[in-house]
Design an enzyme around this catalytic site. Structure first.
Site, mmCIF file in Angstrom:
data_model
loop_
_atom_site.group_PDB
_atom_site.id
_atom_site.type_symbol
_atom_site.label_atom_id
_atom_site.label_comp_id
_atom_site.label_asym_id
_atom_site.label_seq_id
_atom_site.Cartn_x
_atom_site.Cartn_y
_atom_site.Cartn_z
ATOM 1 N N GLU A 167 10.251 -26.016 7.877
ATOM 2 C CA GLU A 167 11.354 -25.297 8.494
ATOM 3 C C GLU A 167 11.514 -25.544 9.992
ATOM 4 O O GLU A 167 12.628 -25.519 10.516
ATOM 5 C CB GLU A 167 11.183 -23.781 8.261
ATOM 6 C CG GLU A 167 11.323 -23.335 6.834
ATOM 7 C CD GLU A 167 12.786 -23.251 6.403
ATOM 8 O OE1 GLU A 167 13.666 -23.584 7.212
ATOM 9 O OE2 GLU A 167 13.045 -22.869 5.243
ATOM 10 N N SER A 170 -21.747 23.687 -18.793
ATOM 11 C CA SER A 170 -23.073 23.933 -18.205
ATOM 12 C C SER A 170 -23.414 22.975 -17.070
ATOM 13 O O SER A 170 -24.565 22.919 -16.647
ATOM 14 C CB SER A 170 -24.142 23.807 -19.305
ATOM 15 O OG SER A 170 -23.959 24.773 -20.308
#
Length: 770
Positions: A63, A322
């Site tokens: 680019e 428990s």
């Protein structure tokens, strides 16, 4: 000045006002999952480490080859573009730099014309002053389109190649570098020849620029193109569910490989459990010392959508069963109210109308405290909580890290220790891991304590607090190291009884302190295990609260726990005893309490140091008997020729249960008939029901006939005859099995029992009206 000021402040802050996807990474920065941004785009947050070298060189070559030399606008490129466009009599080149393209993306990709191009140039020059080249490249890579709803390099790398951008090869980086140029036209799922040609031309260009050599170019061209975007990993969906809208990269402490393996393990167990209508399960694994979460399985997957599998059970409040009993045991040890093996009463109990039952609905009479914990007996736990206090225990649990105890102690009552409170797997694992962490630091901290050792699990790296020199204090802020070590020793036993009293043994090559829990109605099955390296928590059940037979901690959750233990790489040695927090005491070999002068056999046992309130053994009794040991004599009726024998004696109400499990237990002989009645006592006989001061209600049967109350008593002698009197009226006699059906009228009554030897016991109770 005004135009200059306008130019200086032309850029928005932040430059991109967009939403981002939420991304979850493991401890090695590998992706575990992600969620779409608010605008339905896969747009990952900007990476702090910038753009990887392969993509940076590829995109610059494709680019903007003079990217590192211009100031945002490349005059040469614009001149070339003007020339090409004039010669072609159309727009074939834009001349935009990467900086200008980034500004166009920030402005929302406005229409391309000369005016918009001029604005992009102005913005680009200003951006070059605000940002470094590295930052500009990162901004572009994070917001460039890569086809479909994929935005940004990180999202594209994962969607197309299922890897991090840093792992991209030259061929892969070149492929992604050409996509933003025309994302709508060149898509990996179509136009493959165009994409291939464009990628290869870029590779040739990179070779000509000296970025890669001929061999790298040849190998890169042989790499296949990706097909349609792949789905992202979704390994820990319930973790992500809490942070969907955060729009951040979440750096978790999870071990990605372990997360996947344990998810598969839980799914295998869930497939079997599903046959019984049990549709949900959860697992949490964390490092004990650091608190870092290694695996987080919030729920299981299910083909059907009506089983609430999207609910995160790890953070959901569920009945504890428990699972809190070890905390009470540890607290009682810390206060010196029990010794590790001191006998506790396991007998029919009525406390202000509350009658706890063991899971097996049987009693053992007297049971060592550590066995009571290992066997998860309810009655000794409730009696211990009554002594310790509901409010102090609730405060202790809150200090330990349980955050869901929202109500008053009166709301919970004594069932607090049996499942009367709702807790989360997250909090429970954090509390157990904190106990292990205190043990880890007992010697490094010279048997002092750091408040920072008690903390919840750590799921994200930024929340790790590693203090090299934490503030140390002498008093334990929550748990004493000695009490923790003794508690974990009691929890190490591998054989446990199931709900039918049968013993199940679990194999483990390494010791683990573990506890199970089952909530009322078989709605929740829990199992928690602690080793020096890991803390593991398992929950099994239905998210909607439906109970199912078999949803029992020992049968449903414990097998998962031990499969996880076997899967983990844990060869760490067990914690050494924190000797400065312990003291060796002489204890009665039969009762487990501190030895008294009457104890015939003694042993040594560790107790928590600093406690002076521990009781002496009171279970031994010197008794006058004849030569045959057939009768006993009270001192007032003793005569010459008698011998004194030392008997180990448990309370009468416990003895009938205790001797079933202890065949060698010697019962004290009955009182000789020649002893006066005035010398008798109630030590040989006890009333089980009704208890003193209780209020009872006699219900009606299904046919509307009033039922009868069944009163129960026990006697030390299996053959003794007991006479029953209520309100001074004789109502019956029993032998061996002392149960009598009675139809008492409403009101207050006195029940008196007397055996054939003269022992007497009485109780006062009230029968409620209809």
């Amino acid at each position: 000045m005004l135009p200059l000021a306008a130019w200086w402040f032309c850029l928005p802050d932040p430059l991109f006002d967009v939403s981002y996807s939420t991304v979850l990474l493991d401890r090695d920065e590998q992706m575990l999952g992600g969620r779409l941004a608010a605008d339905e785009q896969w747009r990952f947050p900007e990476a702090e480490e910038g753009v990887p070298e392969t993509f940076a060189k590829a995109i610059v070559a494709f680019e903007d080859k003079r990217f590192y030399r211009h100031i945002g606008v490349d005059v040469l490129a614009i001149g070339r573009a003007v020339r090409d466009n004039l010669s072609s009599k159309g727009v074939v080149s834009g001349g935009s730099t990467l900086t200008m393209q980034t500004m166009r993306l920030a402005r929302g990709n406005k229409s391309r014309n000369v005016w918009q191009k001029l604005i992009e140039m102005v913005w680009a020059v200003r951006a070059e002053i605000r940002y470094s080249k590295k930052e500009l490249l990162s901004l572009y890579a994070s917001h460039a389109p890569f086809g479909g709803n994929v935005v940004g390099l990180s999202a594209a790398s994962w969607r197309y190649y299922h890897k991090m951008p840093e792992q991209l090869s030259w061929g892969e980086a070149a492929t992604l570098a050409v996509l933003p140029n025309a994302p709508a036209l060149i898509h990996p799922g179509r136009n493959r020849d165009a994409l291939l040609n464009k990628r290869n031309r870029l590779l040739d260009k990179m070779e000509s620029m000296g970025i890669i050599d001929a061999m790298e170019t040849s190998l890169a061209k042989q790499e296949p193109l990706p097909f349609a975007p792949q789905p992202l990993p979704d390994v820990a969906p319930h973790v992500l569910s809490h942070y969907i809208s955060s729009g951040k990269i979440l750096h978790s402490t999870l071990d990605g490989e372990l997360q996947e393996r344990l998810t598969e393990l839980v799914e295998r167990h869930a497939d079997i459990l599903r046959l019984n209508g049990v549709n949900n399960a959860a697992l949490l694994v964390m490092e004990t010392e650091s608190g870092k979460v290694s695996a987080y399985v919030g729920n299981v997957r299910h083909a059907q959508k009506d089983h609430q599998n999207d609910v995160d059970i790890v953070r959901s409040e569920r009945s504890s069963g428990s699972i809190l009993k070890p905390f009470l045991y540890c607290a009682a040890l810390q206060e010196g109210w029990i010794t590790p093996a001191g006998l506790l009463e396991d007998i029919p109990t009525n406390i202000s109308g509350y009658q706890p039952l063991n899971f097996t609905q049987e009693y053992m009479g007297m049971v060592p405290a550590d066995d009571a914990l290992a066997m998860s007996l309810n009655v000794p736990a409730v009696r211990m909580l009554q002594q310790y206090g509901i409010l102090p225990f609730k405060e202790k649990l809150i200090d330990a890290g349980l955050t869901t105890l929202h109500y008053s102690p009166d709301h919970y009552g004594l069932p607090l220790v049996l499942g009367g409170a709702e807790v989360t797997l997250w909090d429970v694992c954090g509390a157990y891991a904190s106990m292990g962490r205190i043990l880890h630091h007992a010697y490094p901290y010279d048997h002092r304590y750091a408040k920072a050792d008690v903390h919840p699990p750590v799921l994200f790296a930024e929340k790790l607090k590693e203090k090299k020199n934490p503030k140390l204090i002498d008093e334990a802020p929550v748990w004493n190291a000695g009490a923790i070590w003794l508690t974990f020793e009691a929890m190490k036993k591998l054989n446990r009884p199931d709900q039918e009293g049968n013993w199940e043994t679990y194999s483990s090559s390494h010791p683990v302190a573990w506890k199970t829990g089952t909530s009322f109605g078989y709605r929740d099955a829990w199992a928690v295990g602690v080793t020096p390296k890991y803390t593991i928590g398992v929950w099994i059940g239905n998210a909607d609260g439906e109970g199912r037979p078999g949803v029992i901690g020992l049968q449903a959750a414990a097998p998962v726990l031990f499969d996880v233990v076997r899967m983990l790489d844990d060869a760490s040695p067990w914690w050494p005893a924190p000797y400065d927090a312990l003291v060796e005491k002489e204890v009665c070999a039969e009762s487990g309490w501190l030895a008294s002068k009457q104890c015939k056999k003694t042993d040594t046992a560790y107790c928590v140091a600093g406690n002076m309130s521990m009781d002496l053994c009171g279970f031994h009794r010197a008794v006058y008997t004849d030569d045959l040991g057939a009768f006993r004599y009270e001192p007032a009726c003793a005569h010459e020729g008698l011998q004194t024998q030392n008997y180990f004696v448990v309370p009468a109400i416990a003895e009938s249960y205790y001797k079933r499990y202890h065949p060698a237990y010697k019962v004290v002989p009955p009182l000789h008939p020649d002893c006066d009645e005035g010398q008798t006592s109630s030590e040989d006989i006890a009333i089980v029901y009704p208890r003193h001061g209780s209020k009872i209600y006699v219900p009606f049967e299904w046919d509307k006939k009033k039922s009868r109350a069944v009163f129960t008593a026990v006697h030390r002698s299996d053959t003794a005859q007991v006479y029953w009197h209520m309100d001074r009226q004789f109502i019956g006699k029993t032998r061996e099995f002392h149960r009598l059906e009675i139809d008492p009228k409403p009101g207050v009554h006195q029940l008196v029992l007397q055996d054939e030897y003269g022992s007497v016991v009485s109780t006062v109770f009230e029968v409620l009206a209809e």
